[in-house]
Motif scaffolding. Structure first.
Motif, mmCIF file in Angstrom:
data_model
loop_
_atom_site.group_PDB
_atom_site.id
_atom_site.type_symbol
_atom_site.label_atom_id
_atom_site.label_comp_id
_atom_site.label_asym_id
_atom_site.label_seq_id
_atom_site.Cartn_x
_atom_site.Cartn_y
_atom_site.Cartn_z
ATOM 1 N N GLU A 58 8.028 19.141 10.693
ATOM 2 C CA GLU A 58 7.996 20.613 10.907
ATOM 3 C C GLU A 58 7.021 21.341 10.611
ATOM 4 O O GLU A 58 6.758 22.492 10.961
ATOM 5 C CB GLU A 58 9.123 21.074 9.908
ATOM 6 N N GLN A 59 5.856 21.035 10.077
ATOM 7 C CA GLN A 59 4.659 21.729 9.661
ATOM 8 C C GLN A 59 3.406 20.818 9.754
ATOM 9 O O GLN A 59 3.451 19.516 9.887
ATOM 10 C CB GLN A 59 4.705 22.210 8.233
ATOM 11 N N THR A 114 6.603 24.948 12.743
ATOM 12 C CA THR A 114 7.516 25.015 13.901
ATOM 13 C C THR A 114 8.405 26.113 13.910
ATOM 14 O O THR A 114 8.908 26.385 12.791
ATOM 15 C CB THR A 114 8.083 23.888 14.449
ATOM 16 N N LYS A 115 8.739 26.640 14.954
ATOM 17 C CA LYS A 115 9.766 27.823 15.004
ATOM 18 C C LYS A 115 11.085 27.430 14.481
ATOM 19 O O LYS A 115 12.243 28.298 13.919
ATOM 20 C CB LYS A 115 10.015 28.486 16.314
ATOM 21 N N TYR A 145 -0.551 23.707 19.958
ATOM 22 C CA TYR A 145 -0.273 22.486 20.082
ATOM 23 C C TYR A 145 -1.217 21.206 19.506
ATOM 24 O O TYR A 145 -2.387 21.479 19.506
ATOM 25 C CB TYR A 145 0.073 22.245 21.599
ATOM 26 N N ASP A 189 6.354 20.008 19.619
ATOM 27 C CA ASP A 189 6.720 21.166 19.411
ATOM 28 C C ASP A 189 5.329 22.201 19.126
ATOM 29 O O ASP A 189 4.412 21.594 18.744
ATOM 30 C CB ASP A 189 7.575 21.391 18.130
ATOM 31 N N PHE A 213 3.416 24.941 17.045
ATOM 32 C CA PHE A 213 3.216 25.371 15.747
ATOM 33 C C PHE A 213 2.547 26.993 15.728
ATOM 34 O O PHE A 213 1.679 27.115 16.363
ATOM 35 C CB PHE A 213 2.330 24.474 14.835
#
Length: 300
Positions: free
Chosen positions: A48-49, A67-68, A216, A243, A245
């Motif tokens: 996620e990061q 990520t959102k 990306y 995803d 960032f």
């Protein structure tokens, strides 16, 4: 992993065997990427990061993206966080009676290895730490796969060092991680053969980095080949996050000299995100900065 070492890692860190959901912080090489893939396979945790070191080499900036859809507490992977949960293979304790992050799943920490015992530090990868911690297959693996796993982060180097230091490498690999099959694999091959493995998968010196551009990720690691060899013996699949960032933070990438008088990272800054003693006389750390800089446009 030998039971007594695993027990020590678990003290205060039951989360490594728990069912809670976490997000992962990926860094910029295969040690972190494959480690994240192991954690995805074993625990179901997603990246996620991302933390990209020396994002802007001209200005020594590190970029921290998120990520959102990030919703979970973050765990650093091959990232020695000053505070918070992480898996890493770095040395972070300055003095024998000093302290380091208690939430770090780090063998140097539980073994009490500090700067004064630098030559005895854990000299293998985060991948091998996780391979052992989560009891991944070790018997009847192909030599190709074992060589790749040992080649990551140059873990094989300890086997081909001066004879008086080889016992340290064997101690960590066999007596702690309980991976004697990997040690036997090293005995069957030469240092040059391991270097050829690094070239084959494009993780040799000057290559094998993950980069961030316009939010990306991309890499020159030969992920297809990595997955081919993993697929022979495991269900692990390495995938670069697709995803985007957005910027979470920007850090100054710092390197400072240290000596016997250096007791903690706070000597240099009170706002250090991550750090590691990269040799007995040097510490590298990421210090948060607030001023505007062009790099922020690239991470957004």
């Amino acid at each position: 992993m030998k039971a007594n070492y695993r027990k020590l890692l678990l003290q205060g860190n039951k989360w490594i065997d728990g069912s809670d959901e976490y997000g992962l912080i990926l860094t910029d090489d295969l040690d972190s990427l494959l480690s994240c893939s192991i954690l995805k396979q074993v625990k179901g945790w997603d990246v996620e990061q991302v933390m990209i070191f020396k994002y802007d080499k001209n200005q020594n900036f590190d970029a921290h993206g998120i990520t959102k859809n990030a919703t979970h507490e973050a765990i650093g992977v091959d990232l020695a966080l000053t505070n918070g949960k992480c898996f890493d293979n770095h040395l972070t304790q300055f003095k024998w009676n000093g302290t380091s992050n208690p939430e770090s799943i780090n063998l140097n920490r539980i073994a009490g290895i500090s700067r004064d015992k630098y030559y005895r530090k854990y000299n293998l990868s985060t991948v091998l730490l996780l391979w052992s911690l989560y009891d991944l297959p070790k018997e009847k693996l192909s030599d190709e796969l074992m060589m790749l796993l040992i080649a990551i982060d140059g873990s094989f180097q300890g086997f081909y060092t001066e004879e008086k230091y080889v016992w340290i490498h064997k101690h960590w690999l066999v007596d702690v991680l309980d991976l004697p099959e990997f040690y036997e694999c090293e005995k069957r091959h030469t240092k040059d053969e391991f270097k050829e493995i690094q070239k084959k998968y494009n993780i040799h010196k000057g290559y094998g980095k993950i980069t961030l551009k316009n939010g990306y990720l991309s890499t020159d690691i030969d992920i297809e080949r990595v997955n081919d060899v993993l697929g022979w013996d495991t269900d692990i699949v390495v995938e670069l996050p697709t995803d985007g960032f957005k910027k979470k933070a920007i850090y100054r990438d710092c390197m400072r000299s240290i000596d016997d008088s250096t007791r903690s990272i706070s000597k240099f800054s009170d706002d250090v995100f991550s750090y590691a003693l990269t040799n007995k006389y040097t510490v590298n750390y990421s210090e948060r900065i607030e001023e505007k800089c062009d790099i922020q446009k690239q991470v957004a």
